[in-house]
Design an enzyme around this catalytic site. Structure first.
Site, mmCIF file in Angstrom:
data_model
loop_
_atom_site.group_PDB
_atom_site.id
_atom_site.type_symbol
_atom_site.label_atom_id
_atom_site.label_comp_id
_atom_site.label_asym_id
_atom_site.label_seq_id
_atom_site.Cartn_x
_atom_site.Cartn_y
_atom_site.Cartn_z
ATOM 1 N N LYS A 75 0.858 -1.178 0.000
ATOM 2 C CA LYS A 75 0.000 0.000 0.000
ATOM 3 C C LYS A 75 0.895 1.228 0.000
ATOM 4 O O LYS A 75 1.972 1.212 0.598
ATOM 5 C CB LYS A 75 -0.867 -0.062 1.270
ATOM 6 C CG LYS A 75 -1.725 1.143 1.530
ATOM 7 C CD LYS A 75 -3.176 0.876 1.171
ATOM 8 C CE LYS A 75 -3.998 2.153 1.189
ATOM 9 N NZ LYS A 75 -4.400 2.590 -0.155
ATOM 10 N N ASN A 118 5.576 1.050 -2.045
ATOM 11 C CA ASN A 118 5.092 2.051 -2.997
ATOM 12 C C ASN A 118 5.075 3.380 -2.247
ATOM 13 O O ASN A 118 4.585 3.456 -1.123
ATOM 14 C CB ASN A 118 3.684 1.660 -3.468
ATOM 15 C CG ASN A 118 3.074 2.696 -4.401
ATOM 16 O OD1 ASN A 118 2.746 3.803 -3.989
ATOM 17 N ND2 ASN A 118 2.920 2.330 -5.659
ATOM 18 N N CYS A 146 -0.401 11.616 -7.659
ATOM 19 C CA CYS A 146 -0.806 12.286 -6.421
ATOM 20 C C CYS A 146 -0.852 13.786 -6.695
ATOM 21 O O CYS A 146 -0.075 14.292 -7.496
ATOM 22 C CB CYS A 146 0.217 12.069 -5.306
ATOM 23 S SG CYS A 146 0.741 10.388 -5.083
ATOM 24 N N THR A 172 -4.834 3.761 -12.243
ATOM 25 C CA THR A 172 -6.271 3.758 -12.594
ATOM 26 C C THR A 172 -6.618 4.872 -13.584
ATOM 27 O O THR A 172 -5.931 5.889 -13.664
ATOM 28 C CB THR A 172 -7.144 3.944 -11.352
ATOM 29 O OG1 THR A 172 -6.761 5.156 -10.704
ATOM 30 C CG2 THR A 172 -6.996 2.775 -10.391
ATOM 31 N N GLY A 197 -4.284 -6.577 -9.360
ATOM 32 C CA GLY A 197 -4.806 -5.510 -8.513
ATOM 33 C C GLY A 197 -6.181 -5.812 -7.956
ATOM 34 O O GLY A 197 -6.344 -6.606 -7.028
#
Lengths: 258, 321
Positions: B52, B106, B137, B200, B272
């Site tokens: 995560k 990650n 991000c 995504t 995923g």
């Protein structure tokens, strides 16, 4: 979560027991061996490509020997597929998951309050409470008489929104005056239902200074804490959110913000 | 007999001197920190675990609703909820480093400095095989614009982190750009060892009764089998334009899907969203790859990488027949 398994389970039966409400029974001695009241299972109704992608979480309604029972409303594609399962067919089940009701706490009377399909975890809880010789009073609220489910519950008080059976009004209105009775001893509330109902109940419990545990529903993908998809805001310091799947689905109302 | 043939199949591959036992990994954000389902999944059967996302401080994440199921997929707006790198090091890494698989943290951050700080702290730890950098991000200093959709910023992050580590540096690219291969070429030039393709796709769903967005953040990231064809095309595009390895990720649900990604040019794959549906799917896929290799007389899984038969005249004709 110590007894969690993932397995293909044989369906024993699936019957409509009230309007659009089904009782699904499937065999899993592994799940019945470790399940506690308030825990849930995450069920995949169909093979890949034949239905919804994600599992659907359901409270364990009751265990009966090697049989696990679930109550659910057939309202979407996933639950409709599940409602068509017949004896001998299989479903892919992950469970038992989450935290259970804290039944061993110090109280004399268990006050169970359920709204609609929120009745689901309570037959299992009732069986456990009976073993512990607790007094039980159960309050259930439904839209109308056609939706009523009361099997394996004790000392049942019914409310319907349309007045077609029992008290005319919602279940919290039915429940509130009962708290003024003096013969309850120390009481603890166990509740499950729509968020508005749980919110009203949580405020009532706070006013009356009664311990209240609720079973929450959450939009979740995995059911085990991988996806972080089902947050509920918590009170106090520390992290802002708890996860319904892993930290719940059972919470003390004083620990969360509904 | 089967066992002896199986033993001959080479499933491993090497990246910057580190050997990975096979080409199947679990993707960041879909397997927690490896401990949630440890009783169900034999992680020693995997090439590695992408953890995560980790930021410097813990992140609470977004308010509910964070998840919506869509056709063959799901939208999420988790908001990078995570325990923070310090807690990760104290509470998760001691367990993770004992596992018989590679651990790849990650890293997510809201400033260039934060990326560097998190990586430098992890550099002091044992048991880390590589880093994956989540550039999808918001850049707080630049008005919340996504780092990963700004090619020069993505390059700058890569260059800065490259100076801080000799370990394998994998940049996870977002597909929400015009030409993903430009980003891949840029990070390659700045010293990245590999890229993960794809993160995504931006998506949205609306509740027509309330007229409100279904996600609390209005839009979110689409994942799952719905995005597999897009991911495959992006892997194909990137693999053709860079020399560094590509981790293919996006909707992989079976060994057959994984093989498609290898053929399109992925050196390895990440599983995923399907981990949410079936926690042991990654192991099933690793098994499926070996069965495929055995059935097709493949001795080294590496020979599948980029082995797409691009004789287009033939395949176009065949698709019409």
């Amino acid at each position: 979560m110590c007894g969690m398994v993932q397995q293909l389970c044989k369906v024993e039966s699936c019957d409509e027991v009230a309007a659009k409400t089904f009782l699904l029974r499937f065999a899993s001695s592994e799940i019945t061996a470790s399940a506690q009241p308030g825990q849930f299972v995450n069920v995949l109704a169909a093979e890949a490509g034949e239905g919804p992608l994600l599992r659907r979480p359901f409270s364990i309604a009751r265990v009966d020997g090697d049989i696990v029972e679930l109550f659910f409303h057939a309202i979407g594609t996933g639950t409709l597929l599940l409602s068509r399962k017949r004896h001998g067919e299989t479903i892919d089940v992950l469970g038992p998951l989450g935290q259970s009701f804290r039944v061993d706490a110090d109280y004399d009377t268990a006050l169970i309050v359920a709204g609609g399909i929120g009745v689901a975890p309570f037959p299992f809880l009732t069986a456990d409470l009976l073993k512990r010789c607790k007094r039980i009073e159960t309050f259930v609220g439904y839209r109308n008489a056609g939706q009523i489910l009361t099997s394996h519950l004790q000392n049942i008080h019914i409310a319907t929104d349309d007045g077609s059976k029992g008290f005319h009004g919602n279940v919290v209105q039915l429940f509130e005056p009962f708290l003024d009775r003096t013969d309850l001893g120390k009481a603890k509330i166990f509740a499950c239902g729509p968020t508005v109902m749980l919110k009203a109940l949580s405020e009532l419990a706070k006013r009356k200074n009664i311990c209240c545990e609720v079973s929450l529903e959450g939009h979740m993908a995995c059911g085990v804490g991988l996806c972080q998809g089902c947050p509920v805001e918590r009170t106090g310091d520390g992290s802002k959110y708890a996860l319904v799947c892993k930290d719940g689905p059972i919470f003390l109302t004083t620990d969360i913000i509904l | 007999m089967t066992a002896s043939i199986k033993n001959k199949i080479k499933t491993s591959f090497t990246l910057r001197g580190i050997e990975f036992k096979n080409r199947v990994f679990v993707a960041s954000g879909t397997f927690g920190y490896g401990d949630e389902v440890r009783k169900l999944v034999d992680v020693s059967r995997l090439g590695g675990i992408f953890t995560k996302s980790l930021s410097w401080k813990p992140r609470a994440g977004n308010p509910p609703q964070r998840i919506v199921e869509t056709a063959s997929g799901m939208l999420n707006s988790i908001g990078l909820a995570n325990i923070g790198v310090h807690t990760f090091i104290e509470q998760k890494l001691p367990y993770l480093r004992k596992l018989d698989t590679r651990i790849i943290p990650n890293i997510a951050a809201s400033s260039l400095q934060e990326y560097c700080d998190v990586l430098e702290l992890l550099e002091e730890q044992e048991g880390i095989a590589a880093y994956e950098i989540n550039v999808s991000c918001p850049n707080v200093k630049e008005g919340g614009l996504n780092f990963g959709t700004d090619c020069s910023m993505t390059g700058k992050i890569t260059a800065s982190l490259r100076k801080l580590t000799n370990k394998t540096l994998i940049i996870k690219l977002t597909p929400n750009v015009t030409h993903i291969s430009e980003f891949a070429r840029t990070v390659e030039a700045e010293g990245a060892d590999a890229v993960s393709v794809i993160n995504t796709l931006i998506g949205m769903a609306i509740d027509i009764k309330t007229r409100k967005p279904k996600l609390s953040t209005v839009t979110g990231g689409l994942s799952g089998p719905a995005i597999k064809p897009v991911a495959l095309a992006k892997v194909y595009e990137v693999a053709k334009s860079v020399k560094i390895p590509v981790f293919g990720v996006g909707g992989i649900a079976s060994a057959e899907d994984a093989i498609e990604f290898l053929l399109a040019g992925a050196t390895a794959v990440q599983i995923g969203t399907m981990n949410f549906v079936d926690p042991v799917i990654s192991v099933k896929i690793a098994d499926g790859l070996e069965i495929y290799a055995r059935e097709h007389g493949i001795l080294d899984m590496g020979t599948l990488v980029g082995a797409l038969d691009a004789d287009l005249k033939f395949s176009v004709l065949q698709s019409w027949l």
